[in-house]
Write a protein that holds these residues in place. Structure first.
Motif, short mmCIF file in Angstrom:
data_model
loop_
_atom_site.label_atom_id
_atom_site.label_comp_id
_atom_site.label_asym_id
_atom_site.label_seq_id
_atom_site.Cartn_x
_atom_site.Cartn_y
_atom_site.Cartn_z
N THR A 70 0.88 -1.32 -0.16
CA THR A 70 -0.06 0.15 0.00
C THR A 70 0.88 1.25 -0.02
N LEU A 72 0.04 4.07 1.75
CA LEU A 72 -0.72 4.43 2.81
C LEU A 72 -1.08 6.08 2.97
N ASP A 77 -6.27 14.40 -4.04
CA ASP A 77 -6.70 13.41 -4.91
C ASP A 77 -6.34 13.53 -6.43
N GLU A 122 -7.84 7.03 8.59
CA GLU A 122 -9.22 6.79 7.88
C GLU A 122 -8.97 5.69 7.05
N ARG A 123 -7.99 5.54 6.35
CA ARG A 123 -7.49 4.44 5.50
C ARG A 123 -7.72 3.19 6.40
N ALA A 126 -10.68 2.01 7.32
CA ALA A 126 -11.56 1.03 6.47
C ALA A 126 -10.95 -0.37 6.19
N LEU A 314 -3.13 0.28 -2.61
CA LEU A 314 -4.03 1.44 -2.20
C LEU A 314 -3.19 2.58 -2.40
N SER A 321 -8.26 2.66 -3.99
CA SER A 321 -9.23 1.64 -2.92
C SER A 321 -8.57 0.86 -2.06
N ALA A 322 -9.00 0.91 -0.83
CA ALA A 322 -8.62 0.09 0.23
C ALA A 322 -9.28 -1.39 0.53
#
Ligand code: NIG
Ligand code: FE
Length: 412
Positions: A70, A72, A77, A122-123, A126, A314, A321-322
């Motif tokens: 990932t 992370l 965006d 937050e990731r 999830a 990710l 997407s996680a």
């Protein structure tokens, strides 16, 4: 001590087995954060008779998932690029125009420590809802001495505070940052002479990764970085043969890398090299899908005896997407991996790609008690459908870190 009974199907994913170690009508016992027993419930020893019992209500129980690739921590965006790519601009063309990874580098450098940390947390939350209990986390959007170390220190803090276990990777060699465009050698020197010693000195990472690609780093530059990293006791990982066959797999074999990741364009010679050197192939089916590529040849890799892991990748560009569950479903549907191969890919093989030899990714005696309860009666039943959040409960070191109640999630 906790005894989990009424398990419809238990996947133990032993470290060196070829299959997922499936046991129907099973029980699982853990104590002090470690697995002490796993097997058919009918064989549960009497010694556990007085322990606290919990029912899995006929569900599938799997090892906590290991997301072994990932990116992370990042800010901003890439929504504009998403639309541009839909309209036909290739990923590499976006990069040439100063977008892509460079855009995320600008946003990440500008982000405050607090904002970067909040986004990463937050990731991770999830991911906990996906049953993910161990996360490999790369740098690669800082690309200055201060920004790369800032992200590694954030990963250390997140790992210490939990709930997930974090394995940190220095990906300073993601792209050559624009300020070094006219002197790439100076950037490689910055990594080798300044970043690596500091990272090793503070014990901030276990691995060093290099993106080997026409628009990123050459095999020779990568080799220079890996040689230096090796001297500091840091393992090697590669973004290899993603957009073109750049002999990344052969390089991974030559430097004794723990993993070669992506491999959409790997050659038959590359596959042989990975098999001979015991390098884990990490497949990243979300990135393959998003960039509209043909998947890596998972069957050829598996048939050659290569361990194949599955991860999300990710990141804000190629894999926004996680959902490791989505990656597993794509591994089955697009890469022709069986549900057992896919699950091993996100558990035991993923742990292997991170050189975790403590039983992480398996549910055998001595393994960490990292467990996920899935709302399905069996592995095949789970992975033959796709649901956004199929996990009911996530356990790390014996403690419940996430539990879904009455259709809505509650952290416990
Ligand atoms: O793994 N290939 C290079 N790096 C990432 C993409 C990063 C990005 O687009 O921001 C990957 O696909
Ligand atoms: Fe990646």
């Amino acid at each position: 001590m906790t005894v989990l009974t009424d398990i419809g199907q238990l996947a133990t994913c032993p470290p060196d087995a070829p299959d997922a170690g499936l046991i129907p009508d099973a029980a699982l016992v853990w104590d002090a954060g470690r697995i002490v027993w796993a097997g058919p419930e009918a064989d549960l020893p009497d010694t556990f008779a007085d322990a606290d019992r919990q029912s899995a209500d006929g569900r599938l129980v799997i090892p906590g998932l290991v997301d072994c690739h990932t990116h992370l921590a990042f800010a901003g965006d890439r929504a504009d690029e998403f639309v541009e790519r839909i309209k036909g601009t290739p990923y590499l063309e976006v990069a040439r125009r100063g977008g892509g990874i460079q855009k995320t580098v600008r946003a990440t450098r500008a982000a405050s420590d607090a904002d970067l940390e909040a986004a990463a947390r937050e990731r991770l939350a999830a991911m906990a809802r996906q049953g993910v209990t161990t996360v490999e986390a790369k740098t690669g959007y800082g690309l200055t001495f201060a920004d790369e170390l800032r992200v590694l220190r954030l990963y250390r803090r997140l790992g210490e505070e939990g709930p997930q276990r974090i394995v940190a990777t220095l990906l300073a060699a993601h792209i050559v940052p624009p300020e070094y465009a006219d002197d790439r050698a100076a950037y490689v020197r910055l990594i080798v002479d300044e970043m690596l010693p500091a990272v090793a000195n503070e014990g901030l990472a276990d691995f060093v990764d290099v993106f080997v690609e026409e628009t990123a780093f050459t095999a020779f530059e990568a080799w220079t970085i890996f040689a230096a990293a090796h001297a500091y006791g840091l393992g090697a990982k590669l973004h290899a043969d993603q957009l073109s066959d750049g002999d990344g797999a052969a390089l991974a074999a030559e430097v004794g890398a723990a993993s070669a990741d992506h491999l959409e364009c790997v050659s038959p010679d590359g596959i042989r090299a990975l098999a001979e050197a015991g390098v884990v192939a990490v497949s990243l089916p979300i990135a393959t899908l998003v960039l509209g590529q043909e998947p890596l040849p998972a069957r050829a890799l598996l048939d050659a005896g290569v361990r194949v892991a599955v991860a999300t990748d990710l990141n804000p560009g190629s894999a926004p997407s996680a959902s490791l569950g989505l990656a597993l479903w794509l591994a089955c549907t697009r890469q022709r991996m069986t549900p057992e191969e896919a699950l091993r890919g996100a558990t035991a093989e993923a742990a292997h790609s991170l050189r975790l030899a403590d039983g992480t990714g398996s549910l055998t005696p001595g393994s960490p008690a990292d467990v996920a309860l899935v709302d399905a009666p069996s592995l095949d039943a789970w992975l033959s459908t796709w649901r956004a959040e199929p996990v009911r409960r996530t356990v790390i070191a014996g403690e419940t870190v996430w539990e879904r109640r009455d259709g809505s999630g509650t952290e416990g």
